[in-house]
Write a protein that holds these residues in place. Structure first.
Motif, PDB file in Angstrom:
ATOM      1  N   THR A 263     -36.635 -49.216 -33.306  1.00 31.53           N
ATOM      2  CA  THR A 263     -35.545 -50.067 -33.430  1.00 31.53           C
ATOM      3  C   THR A 263     -35.724 -51.697 -33.408  1.00 31.53           C
ATOM      4  O   THR A 263     -36.940 -52.093 -32.708  1.00 31.53           O
ATOM      5  N   GLY A 264     -34.930 -52.301 -34.596  1.00 32.47           N
ATOM      6  CA  GLY A 264     -35.448 -53.819 -34.547  1.00 32.47           C
ATOM      7  C   GLY A 264     -34.105 -54.693 -34.250  1.00 32.47           C
ATOM      8  O   GLY A 264     -33.129 -53.879 -34.224  1.00 32.47           O
ATOM      9  N   ALA A 265     -33.955 -55.725 -33.817  1.00 32.39           N
ATOM     10  CA  ALA A 265     -32.684 -56.423 -33.668  1.00 32.39           C
ATOM     11  C   ALA A 265     -32.987 -58.128 -34.215  1.00 32.39           C
ATOM     12  O   ALA A 265     -34.107 -58.440 -34.398  1.00 32.39           O
ATOM     13  N   VAL A 266     -31.731 -58.561 -34.728  1.00 38.44           N
ATOM     14  CA  VAL A 266     -31.752 -59.865 -35.097  1.00 38.44           C
ATOM     15  C   VAL A 266     -30.640 -60.756 -34.482  1.00 38.44           C
ATOM     16  O   VAL A 266     -29.419 -59.954 -34.253  1.00 38.44           O
ATOM     17  N   LEU A 267     -30.858 -61.569 -33.563  1.00 38.68           N
ATOM     18  CA  LEU A 267     -29.845 -62.280 -32.807  1.00 38.68           C
ATOM     19  C   LEU A 267     -29.620 -63.859 -33.269  1.00 38.68           C
ATOM     20  O   LEU A 267     -30.519 -64.546 -33.206  1.00 38.68           O
ATOM     21  N   CYS A 268     -28.330 -64.193 -33.399  1.00 38.43           N
ATOM     22  CA  CYS A 268     -27.942 -65.629 -33.708  1.00 38.43           C
ATOM     23  C   CYS A 268     -26.727 -65.895 -33.144  1.00 38.43           C
ATOM     24  O   CYS A 268     -25.835 -65.123 -33.288  1.00 38.43           O
TER      25      CYS A 268
END
Length: 295
Positions: A263-268
């Motif tokens: 799993t990967g994630a992108v947060l902004c």
């Protein structure tokens, strides 16, 4: 004769006798010379610092579009077709630049909302700008089509999607954004990161209500590219049947992480949201180096 109300500034010599007023007066030219020399040195340092601060290369560019994107949010497009170096400097989603408006010294930092390919094909940068009272952004949102602003070179490393590639090894990608933080996320989604070759790509997008949620007209396009859009409203209007509260709470209710190491994630967006999501994901076994952040 009364004594002058100060002592001489020369401190490197010691005198055993008391200083007479006439002695002090004789020392004044040297004292003044030292003070002027010191002031000149200070002025030179300040001047050099100002030159360093102004070393940014500013490129003038006209506004080609300004329109409302949501309540207090504006969609802004800037023509950079005559600035090939600026076009070429946008290489990754998640990058940003500085923007100056006429007669205002303080620049505004803006994430680029359009994908890098858009600059190459259309000769423009697009932005989602939140108008905040008293800010450079507020002035920008009040300008008209055709007026000129100044842009710095593109800055930042952007989202390094190589960290969660290839899609087959990272089938789950979780994306989190709040408010105008959706801007670089739009750039990411429209750049393409193999979402259609991943089994679980979710975007949790938080706003106060639908009136404050930008890019709703793009949701179908994003979904067709393989991204499931989950709008989350903290103060929804009556009749809203979707997710409510904050993004981190909505994710905590759903979770469904079958393979944390894949799993990967992108947060902004909001820092608190990003920190709480990071804590949850790491606790569930997601590698910290697979969390790509921009806030």
């Amino acid at each position: 004769m009364s004594t002058l109300p100060f002592a001489p500034s020369v401190t490197h010599a010691h005198f055993s006798h008391s200083l007479s007023p006439m002695f002090i007066l004789r020392r004044l030219p040297l004292t003044r010379h030292l003070r002027l020399s010191r002031n000149n040195r200070v002025a030179s340092v300040v001047s050099a610092a100002a030159v360093r601060q102004d070393a940014t290369l500013w490129t003038p560019a006209p506004l080609s579009l300004i329109e409302s994107a949501a309540e207090s949010l504006f969609h802004i497009s800037i023509d950079i077709s005559n600035s090939p170096d600026l076009v070429a400097s946008h290489t990754r989603p998640g990058q940003y630049l500085q923007l100056r408006v006429p007669d205002v010294e303080k620049p505004s930092f803006l994430a680029i909302a359009s994908p890098p390919s858009f600059a190459a094909s259309r000769g423009a940068f697009e932005f989602l700008v939140k108008s905040i009272a008293g800010s450079t952004a507020e002035i920008l949102c009040g300008l008209k089509k055709g007026e000129t602003v100044e842009l710095s070179p593109v800055m930042g490393n952007g989202f390094n999607m190589d960290q969660i590639d290839p899609p087959e090894e990272f089938p789950t990608v979780l994306i989190f954004a709040t408010g105008s933080g959706i801007s670089p996320i739009r750039s990411l989604i429209e750049s393409g990161f193999g979402a259609d070759r991943r089994s679980d790509v979710r975007l949790y997008y938080g706003a106060r209500n639908l009136k404050r949620m930008a890019y709703q007209d793009k949701f179908k396009e994003w979904e067709s590219s393989g991204v499931k859009v989950v709008p989350v409203l903290s103060q929804p209007d009556d009749g809203w049947k979707g997710e409510t509260g904050y993004v981190q709470a909505a994710f905590a209710r759903a979770k469904q992480l079958s393979a944390p190491k894949a799993t990967g994630a992108v947060l902004c967006g909001q820092k608190q949201m990003a920190e709480e999501i990071t804590t949850m994901l790491v606790a569930d076994g997601v590698s910290n180096d697979k969390l790509l952040k921009n806030f």
